[in-house]
Design a protein around this motif. Structure first.
Motif, short mmCIF file in Angstrom:
data_model
loop_
_atom_site.label_atom_id
_atom_site.label_comp_id
_atom_site.label_asym_id
_atom_site.label_seq_id
_atom_site.Cartn_x
_atom_site.Cartn_y
_atom_site.Cartn_z
N MET A 82 49.97 43.11 42.41
CA MET A 82 51.18 43.23 41.60
C MET A 82 52.03 44.37 42.16
SD MET A 82 52.76 42.08 38.82
CE MET A 82 51.50 41.33 37.78
N ASP A 83 53.29 44.09 42.51
CA ASP A 83 54.19 45.14 42.96
C ASP A 83 54.97 45.69 41.77
OD1 ASP A 83 57.11 43.80 42.95
OD2 ASP A 83 55.63 42.31 43.59
N LEU A 114 48.50 43.47 27.86
CA LEU A 114 47.28 43.66 28.65
C LEU A 114 47.59 43.58 30.14
CD1 LEU A 114 44.19 44.05 28.42
CD2 LEU A 114 43.99 41.54 28.46
N VAL A 115 48.42 42.62 30.53
CA VAL A 115 48.87 42.55 31.92
C VAL A 115 49.62 43.82 32.32
CG1 VAL A 115 50.46 41.39 33.51
CG2 VAL A 115 48.96 40.03 32.05
N VAL A 116 50.58 44.20 31.50
CA VAL A 116 51.45 45.33 31.85
C VAL A 116 50.64 46.62 32.00
CG1 VAL A 116 53.33 46.80 31.04
CG2 VAL A 116 53.51 44.31 30.83
N HIS A 117 49.80 46.93 31.01
CA HIS A 117 49.07 48.20 31.04
C HIS A 117 47.99 48.21 32.11
CE1 HIS A 117 51.06 50.02 27.66
NE2 HIS A 117 50.82 48.97 26.90
N SER A 118 47.28 47.10 32.29
CA SER A 118 46.22 47.09 33.30
C SER A 118 46.80 47.11 34.71
CB SER A 118 45.30 45.88 33.11
OG SER A 118 45.99 44.65 33.27
N ARG A 167 49.73 48.31 35.56
CA ARG A 167 50.33 49.64 35.75
C ARG A 167 49.26 50.64 36.18
NH1 ARG A 167 55.57 49.53 35.53
NH2 ARG A 167 55.80 49.08 33.31
N ALA A 168 48.11 50.59 35.53
CA ALA A 168 47.02 51.48 35.90
C ALA A 168 46.53 51.20 37.32
CB ALA A 168 45.87 51.34 34.91
N ARG A 169 46.48 49.93 37.70
CA ARG A 169 46.07 49.59 39.07
C ARG A 169 47.06 50.15 40.09
NH1 ARG A 169 42.06 48.54 41.48
NH2 ARG A 169 42.73 46.71 42.64
N LEU A 170 48.35 50.06 39.79
CA LEU A 170 49.36 50.60 40.71
C LEU A 170 49.22 52.12 40.87
CD1 LEU A 170 52.60 48.60 39.81
CD2 LEU A 170 51.32 48.53 41.96
N HIS A 171 48.67 52.77 39.86
CA HIS A 171 48.48 54.21 39.92
C HIS A 171 47.08 54.57 40.44
CE1 HIS A 171 52.11 54.22 37.39
NE2 HIS A 171 52.30 55.43 37.88
N GLY A 172 46.38 53.60 41.00
CA GLY A 172 45.14 53.89 41.70
C GLY A 172 43.86 53.72 40.91
N GLY A 177 40.61 51.93 39.29
CA GLY A 177 39.77 50.78 39.62
C GLY A 177 39.90 49.71 38.56
N HIS A 178 39.36 48.54 38.84
CA HIS A 178 39.52 47.41 37.92
C HIS A 178 38.98 47.72 36.52
CE1 HIS A 178 41.03 44.51 40.83
NE2 HIS A 178 40.13 44.94 41.68
N ARG A 179 37.74 48.21 36.46
CA ARG A 179 37.16 48.47 35.14
C ARG A 179 37.94 49.55 34.40
NH1 ARG A 179 32.73 47.07 32.70
NH2 ARG A 179 31.81 46.21 34.62
N ASP A 180 38.29 50.61 35.09
CA ASP A 180 39.01 51.69 34.44
C ASP A 180 40.38 51.21 33.96
OD1 ASP A 180 39.36 54.36 33.57
OD2 ASP A 180 40.51 54.82 35.37
N ALA A 181 41.06 50.41 34.78
CA ALA A 181 42.38 49.90 34.40
C ALA A 181 42.31 49.04 33.15
CB ALA A 181 42.98 49.10 35.56
N LEU A 182 41.32 48.17 33.09
CA LEU A 182 41.18 47.30 31.92
C LEU A 182 40.76 48.09 30.69
CD1 LEU A 182 41.60 44.18 31.78
CD2 LEU A 182 41.40 45.06 34.10
N THR A 183 39.87 49.05 30.87
CA THR A 183 39.41 49.86 29.73
C THR A 183 40.57 50.68 29.18
OG1 THR A 183 37.19 49.97 30.66
CG2 THR A 183 37.77 51.60 29.00
N ARG A 184 41.38 51.25 30.06
CA ARG A 184 42.56 52.00 29.61
C ARG A 184 43.50 51.11 28.81
NH1 ARG A 184 44.83 55.48 34.76
NH2 ARG A 184 42.80 56.21 35.56
#
Length: 224
Positions: free
Chosen positions: A1-2, A197-201, A203-208, A210-217
């Motif tokens: 995702m860009d 859920l798409v937007v927040h996860s 966004r977290a991925r773009l900021h570095g 990991g997958h689990r952390d992004a989804l948990t956040r």
């Protein structure tokens, strides 16, 4: 995702609606192993780890709405977490459901151990059957698939619904969820939840993250 695509998605939310209050700890986050995918590029792609993990979260919420018991919920969420893992590409790839079902049947013990799920043998068969047809229109089922579906339709219907709800990751609104194709009720509140859920996860991925952390956040933010 860009970042440009994500900003556009974030700027076009569906109408707001409430979900019943949930605690973050109530929602399972099942993250598939990258090695389960056919190629590393698929694991990180449009139908990769992030999509499968979000589909698992949405499947869990749908299981709650439709009063699934623990074993059926585990079977549904397991199917969701790996439903696209045997894709060869991000196009139609009409056989990927069948390949995924066969792969899960062969690797069920490993998959369930990694995901921490307890799924009885009979429900493993139902999960595999749901994976096999998740990408097919109902009228495209083979006679054998139709017979299997008629015997145990719930996991298939809910997997299709969860997969549909994660279409907010796609960059055109005409590709977004169309509930008329589904055979189960989806609460209004699940649409904005799926979008966020798409937007927040992502966004977290773009900021570095990991997958689990992004989804948990993302889940933590959405259940405050």
């Amino acid at each position: 995702m860009d970042a440009t695509t994500l900003d556009w998605i974030a700027g076009n939310p569906p109408p707001a609606a409430d979900l019943p209050q949930l605690a973050a700890d109530d929602i399972q986050v099942l993250v598939p192993d990258p090695a389960w995918f056919t190629r590393p590029v698929q694991a990180e792609g449009l139908h990769g780890i992030s999509h499968c993990a979000r589909t698992g979260i949405l499947a869990f919420l749908l299981a709650r709405v439709h009063d699934l018991d623990g074993p059926h919920t585990a079977a549904l969420c397991t199917a969701a977490a790996l439903h696209d893992c045997r894709r060869h590409d991000d196009r139609t790839d009409p056989e990927h459901g069948r390949r995924g079902a066969d792969w899960f049947t062969e690797h069920a013990e490993e998959v369930l151990a990694v995901l921490g799920q307890d799924v009885p043998a009979a429900l493993r068969e139902e999960a595999a059957a749901a994976i096999a047809v998740h990408n097919l229109p109902y009228d495209a089922f083979s006679p054998a698939q139709h017979t299997a579906y008629q015997q145990t339709p719930q996991l298939t219907d809910l997997l299709k619904a969860a997969d549909c709800l994660d279409r907010y990751r796609l960059p055109l609104t005409r590709w977004w969820p169309d509930l008329t194709y589904l055979r189960v009720t989806v609460p209004d509140g699940l649409l904005p939840f799926a979008h966020s859920l798409v937007v927040h996860s992502e966004r977290a991925r773009l900021h570095g993250a990991g997958h689990r952390d992004a989804l948990t956040r993302a889940v933590t933010i959405l259940t405050r």
